[in-house]
Scaffold this motif. Structure first.
Motif, PDB file in Angstrom:
ATOM      1  N   GLN A   1      -4.270   9.991  -1.801  1.00  0.00           N
ATOM      2  CA  GLN A   1      -3.094   9.119  -1.769  1.00  0.00           C
ATOM      3  C   GLN A   1      -1.820   9.879  -1.444  1.00  0.00           C
ATOM      4  O   GLN A   1      -0.852   9.286  -0.973  1.00  0.00           O
TER       5      GLN A   1
ATOM      6  N   ARG B   1      -2.061   0.345   5.730  1.00  0.00           N
ATOM      7  CA  ARG B   1      -3.287   0.662   5.010  1.00  0.00           C
ATOM      8  C   ARG B   1      -4.426   0.856   5.996  1.00  0.00           C
ATOM      9  O   ARG B   1      -4.676   0.000   6.837  1.00  0.00           O
TER      10      ARG B   1
ATOM     11  N   TYR C   1      -0.222   2.690  -3.470  1.00  0.00           N
ATOM     12  CA  TYR C   1      -1.311   3.631  -3.229  1.00  0.00           C
ATOM     13  C   TYR C   1      -0.768   5.021  -2.907  1.00  0.00           C
ATOM     14  O   TYR C   1      -1.116   6.000  -3.559  1.00  0.00           O
TER      15      TYR C   1
ATOM     16  N   TYR D   1       0.824  -1.204   0.000  1.00  0.00           N
ATOM     17  CA  TYR D   1       0.000   0.000   0.000  1.00  0.00           C
ATOM     18  C   TYR D   1       0.864   1.262   0.000  1.00  0.00           C
ATOM     19  O   TYR D   1       0.549   2.241  -0.664  1.00  0.00           O
TER      20      TYR D   1
ATOM     21  N   ARG E   1     -11.574   3.883   4.613  1.00  0.00           N
ATOM     22  CA  ARG E   1     -11.420   5.309   4.355  1.00  0.00           C
ATOM     23  C   ARG E   1     -12.528   6.072   5.063  1.00  0.00           C
ATOM     24  O   ARG E   1     -13.668   5.633   5.116  1.00  0.00           O
TER      25      ARG E   1
ATOM     26  N   ASN F   1      -4.897  -5.713  -8.248  1.00  0.00           N
ATOM     27  CA  ASN F   1      -5.430  -4.373  -8.042  1.00  0.00           C
ATOM     28  C   ASN F   1      -4.782  -3.722  -6.820  1.00  0.00           C
ATOM     29  O   ASN F   1      -4.482  -4.398  -5.840  1.00  0.00           O
TER      30      ASN F   1
ATOM     31  N   ASP G   1      -6.062  -1.955  -4.521  1.00  0.00           N
ATOM     32  CA  ASP G   1      -6.887  -2.041  -3.314  1.00  0.00           C
ATOM     33  C   ASP G   1      -7.192  -3.467  -2.874  1.00  0.00           C
ATOM     34  O   ASP G   1      -8.027  -3.674  -1.996  1.00  0.00           O
ATOM     35  N   THR G   2      -6.508  -4.448  -3.462  1.00  0.00           N
ATOM     36  CA  THR G   2      -6.722  -5.830  -3.055  1.00  0.00           C
ATOM     37  C   THR G   2      -6.338  -6.013  -1.586  1.00  0.00           C
ATOM     38  O   THR G   2      -5.370  -5.430  -1.112  1.00  0.00           O
ATOM     39  N   LYS G   3      -7.110  -6.825  -0.877  1.00  0.00           N
ATOM     40  CA  LYS G   3      -6.847  -7.044   0.543  1.00  0.00           C
ATOM     41  C   LYS G   3      -5.478  -7.693   0.755  1.00  0.00           C
ATOM     42  O   LYS G   3      -5.023  -8.497  -0.058  1.00  0.00           O
TER      43      LYS G   3
END
Length: 343
Positions: free
Chosen positions: A249, A201, A63, A59, A205, A88, A90-92
């Protein structure tokens, strides 16, 4: 930072592991080991540690685009694996780790195992000296040196005393990693805001609903409508979203001095792109100035007015001060890898 004392092992040597560090490898290596210990693992496959290293830094790199320095290969590996494995941003975290552990892609595995060249044995230098790789591997097997782990070809084995210490003090030791990593990254990114909040992370949000209802809805109700500074579309209450002029970001906060109403579909396409200063700043400033003055007049105790105080302590928005604050931030963000919008 003071670590818990344990008489049977050398805590002073542990506190020295991050001295004279030129890359992030040791921080993430130790942090990854602590995660494995949390799961009850004493013998840990190196690929798992390397995978966790990249997962922990994922992240921060992808990000927030924080720079690790030109020589740091974790940053390069994270970015390359993101593309190779088509993961991606934002993948966990758990999913990223599983993808790396199970990957059979030769390039991914090559990038992971690159860290085996130096990281595992150099971390042990406070206990075993700065000898060659082969010398340190042999010494690590000798329990009289009381090093934290034994080095094997494909794994490490945590020594019992160290395992118990790591297990008991996991939270404090992770904070130790976090604190030292923060200092390291701040030194390499002196103009980047809020580095501590760009290492982990955030789970969720923050919502911008209050920013909308308590601030910008007041402004729009007073004016009837406002125009989106990007598209020119008329924005009315219930028909707009709140967007970060400089991407979240980069700034890592939701302070009102960086937030404006925008047309929703445009905000989606803008994503983490930077607005060119010469094109959008004048309209941004006019909207901020008008909004601030209206809310200050109608609701002088509105909590969001406090967001402006660090920049405008006299409580009067100045175009020159705003420009002196915003323009350098856009340049720094661009230098850190954020791209400008295509006009």
């Amino acid at each position: 930072m003071q670590l818990p004392i344990e008489l049977t092992i050398s805590i002073s040597k542990l506190t020295s592991v991050f001295k004279n560090t030129s890359a992030t490898y040791k921080f993430y290596w130790f942090w990854a080991i602590l995660e494995c210990v949390d799961e009850g693992k004493k013998e840990i496959d190196k690929k798992e540690i390397f995978s966790r290293m990249l997962t922990l830094s994922w992240y921060t790199v992808n990000y927030f685009q924080v720079s690790f320095g030109k020589q740091d290969l974790i940053q390069k590996a994270v970015r390359r694996i993101k593309d190779v494995e088509n993961i991606n941003v934002d993948t966990k975290k758990s999913m990223i780790l599983n993808l790396l552990l199970e990957s059979e892609n030769s390039e991914t595995n090559s990038l992971l195992h690159h860290f085996d060249k130096n990281v595992p044995y150099k971390f042990l230098s406070p206990w075993l000296g700065s000898g060659s790789r082969s010398e340190v591997y042999v010494k690590s097997l000798d329990v009289t040196f009381n090093a934290p782990y034994k080095l094997l070809k494909d794994s490490i084995i945590i020594q019992d005393k160290w395992y118990n210490y790591f297990k008991t003090n996991s939270g404090i030791l992770k904070t130790f990693c976090y604190w030292n990593l923060t200092l390291f990254l701040q030194a390499r990114n002196p103009n980047v805001p809020d580095i501590p909040n760009k290492i982990l992370r955030p789970i969720i949000r923050g919502s911008l609903n209050k920013h909308k209802k308590m601030f910008w809805d007041l402004v729009i109700k007073e004016l009837g409508y406002i125009n989106c500074i990007y598209t020119g579309e008329k924005l009315v209450v219930g028909g707009y979203i709140i967007e970060h002029f400089i991407p979240h970001q980069f700034v890592a906060h939701d302070l009102m001095w960086n937030l404006i109403p925008a047309e929703s579909s445009f905000n989606s396409s803008k994503s983490d792109k930077l607005p060119p200063f010469e094109t959008y700043f004048d309209d941004f400033y006019r909207l901020q100035k008008e909004g601030y003055d209206i809310v200050k007049s109608m609701k002088p105790k509105n909590k969001f007015l406090q967001d402006y105080l660090p920049i405008f302590p006299d409580q009067e928005l100045s175009k020159l001060k705003y420009e002196e604050h915003k323009k350098p931030m856009l340049s720094i963000a661009h230098n850190n890898g954020f791209q400008y919008m295509n006009l």
